[in-house]
Design an enzyme around this catalytic site. Structure first.
Site, PDB file in Angstrom:
ATOM      1  N   HIS A  71      -1.548   0.211 -11.459  1.00 45.07           N
ATOM      2  CA  HIS A  71      -2.334   0.599 -10.289  1.00 45.07           C
ATOM      3  C   HIS A  71      -3.606  -0.229 -10.269  1.00 45.07           C
ATOM      4  CE1 HIS A  71      -4.713   3.149  -7.543  1.00 45.07           C
ATOM      5  NE2 HIS A  71      -3.552   3.587  -7.098  1.00 45.07           N
ATOM      6  N   ASP A  97       3.788   6.732  -7.104  1.00 44.82           N
ATOM      7  CA  ASP A  97       5.023   6.377  -6.406  1.00 44.82           C
ATOM      8  C   ASP A  97       6.264   6.483  -7.288  1.00 44.82           C
ATOM      9  OD1 ASP A  97       3.784   5.533  -3.890  1.00 44.82           O
ATOM     10  OD2 ASP A  97       2.941   3.899  -5.059  1.00 44.82           O
ATOM     11  N   HIS A 116       0.829  -1.207   0.000  1.00 48.26           N
ATOM     12  CA  HIS A 116       0.000   0.000   0.000  1.00 48.26           C
ATOM     13  C   HIS A 116       0.863   1.257   0.000  1.00 48.26           C
ATOM     14  CE1 HIS A 116      -3.145   2.767   0.510  1.00 48.26           C
ATOM     15  NE2 HIS A 116      -3.556   2.504   1.732  1.00 48.26           N
TER      16      HIS A 116
END
Length: 514
Positions: free
Chosen positions: A363, A419, A324
């Site tokens: 994702h 990210d 996560h």
């Protein structure tokens, strides 16, 4: 009013009361608002109502069922319970591991269209908020549904800052932890400890109806928003063996956070305003993302009536999981292993052959370019112009270009996510990798709290108690231990060997006289 005029009018209003003290360079860094960023003026979904009925024919029995479909295109799972084959059948259940297509709540906070790469907070495109807003204002928007007026914003900022001090007992808990304690573990522990210091806000102690009071709710909201960066800063300083720094009441939310990290107790210290603005934008981008794992955990815990501090601590615990909140650290490690752009073709082939793992791409929701990643990528140049260029950015840009031009990744809709570039920015700003997830958790408190507040007002809120599909032994009878036989040779069905330390072996080798 033309679309472009509406956008300009909206920007004029935002600029009047959202301007930061110094945004040098950012107007060139962030993209101009596209004409399609006008969703704030649209009150209804473009598809209109999806209300109707679903007809289901059960081929097992030949029976036909009518299931109502809501205007949002959902069916109530409990309506499927009436589909049964007979008296021993308890009714149809939905088997949905990981909640891939289950909506346990209705929410008006955040909208995501993963196919189109759209993210909106309360109807506002994330690009527009990153361009013109501030984190503290976005927190208000998430919490209360609308952007505040100038006076509301001033009151909101003041009240949050007034609740930024942390009880000494919580600071003592942080200081008692090992120097190498992971900052996320410290944040979880400290957030949970806040519950002890605010028993007046605990439904288990002060009554189940306590959160029906708007005043009580609002106080917990500003407490957590105010204290989260102070706790995070104390956790950061603990790893360096330094004492906590008291927050400043004269700085913005992000400036105050950097002040506590870097001032060394010098009350006249002021963080670089451009870096503070970059951090503020990153906080905006991470503030909310609808029903992700940790937000779902927060709502799950809150449904039991537990205090909001425990609910937020549990959510941070979920965010601590590497699947996560820890992906940006994995991206840095991957880029460092690649080393130079010349090694990218071999790396790409390794990914295709399942010998290497590509972090920062793909994702669960987005099947397009993550809109947050677009903003973060453009922020990188602003940071590098201040602190120096990170050589890994060249590897990252080249890797992105190679992946997006390769049919293997395009066909699988693997695009850069939030990210991919955020870790590079955080590293360039001097944050250690173990602190990256904390920088995710601090702003995400706004999302957790807005969902907590929304759940309290939702008449459909029930204690979350999912069903299961039982697959175990149907029934058997107890046997005395001497009569039992080994039923399985599988290692997973028996207790394994747990190693003990040499010190324990030494102790067990001794004897004691009576």
């Amino acid at each position: 009013m033309e679309i472009s005029q509406r956008v300009k009018a909206r920007l004029a209003v935002l600029t009047a009361h959202l301007a930061v003290s110094d945004t040098v360079g950012l107007e060139q860094v962030l993209p101009a608002i596209a004409p399609w960023c006008t969703s704030a003026h649209i009150t209804a979904a473009p598809h209109g109502s999806l209300k109707g009925n679903l007809t289901i024919v059960d081929e097992r029995t030949g029976k036909k069922y009518q299931v109502p479909v809501s205007e949002h295109g959902t069916v109530k799972a409990v309506d499927l319970k009436k589909i049964t084959t007979g008296k021993d059948d308890k009714g149809l259940k939905l088997y949905d591991p990981g909640y891939l297509n289950t909506a346990p709540v209705r929410s008006s906070i955040c909208y995501i269209d993963g196919d189109e790469g759209i993210l909106r907070y309360r109807g506002y495109p994330i690009e527009e908020l990153a361009e013109s807003s501030t984190f503290i204002e976005v927190a208000y928007l998430l919490m209360y549904g609308n952007l505040p007026s100038q006076s509301q914003l001033a009151d909101w900022e003041f009240t949050v800052s007034q609740h930024s001090a942390v009880p000494q007992g919580v600071l003592d808990i942080i200081q008692s932890m090992p120097h190498d304690a992971h900052p996320m573990g410290v944040l979880v522990s400290a957030m949970s400890a806040l519950s002890i210091f605010h028993p007046d806000a605990n439904p288990a102690l002060s009554g189940q109806d306590i959160y029906k009071s708007k005043q009580v709710r609002d106080k917990q909201i500003v407490r957590i928003l105010g204290k989260a960066p102070t706790i995070a800063a104390a956790a950061y300083l603990r790893t360096a063996g330094r004492p906590p720094v008291l927050p400043s009441a004269n700085l913005s939310y992000s400036e105050n956070f950097l002040y506590m990290l870097d001032s060394m107790g010098n009350r006249s210290y002021k963080p670089n305003p451009r870096l503070a603005r970059v951090l503020d934008i990153l906080f905006i981008l991470h503030a909310e993302h609808e029903m992700n794992c940790s937000t779902a955990a927060a709502r799950h815990l809150a449904s039991s009536g537990v205090d909001v501090y425990t609910a937020c601590a549990g959510a941070v615990g979920a965010l601590y999981g590497p699947l996560h909140g820890g992906a940006n650290e994995a991206v840095l490690k991957m880029l460092a292993e690649i080393g130079t752009a010349e090694n990218i073709p071999d790396f790409i082939e390794g990914v295709k052959n399942r010998k290497r793992k590509m972090s920062g791409f793909g994702h669960r929701v987005y099947k397009n370019y993550d809109p947050r990643a677009k903003v973060i990528k453009k922020l990188a140049d602003e940071v590098f112009s201040i602190v120096g260029r990170d050589p890994l950015i060249e590897v990252a840009v080249a890797l992105e270009k190679a992946a997006l031009s390769d049919e293997y990744f395009v066909k699988r809709k693997l695009y850069p996510n939030v990210d991919f570039y955020s870790g590079l920015i955080y590293r360039a700003m001097g944050f250690p990798p173990e602190f990256f997830t904390v920088l995710f958790a601090v702003p995400r408190m706004a999302g957790y709290l807005s969902h907590w507040r929304e759940s309290l007002d939702d008449p459909d809120t029930r204690i979350m108690r999912p069903q299961q599909a039982y697959t175990g032994v149907w029934m058997r009878h107890y046997e005395p231990v001497r009569e039992r036989t080994l039923s399985s040779d599988s290692d997973k069905d028996k207790f394994g060997q747990v190693s003990i330390s040499n010190a324990s072996r030494r102790r067990l080798a001794g004897s004691s006289a009576l």
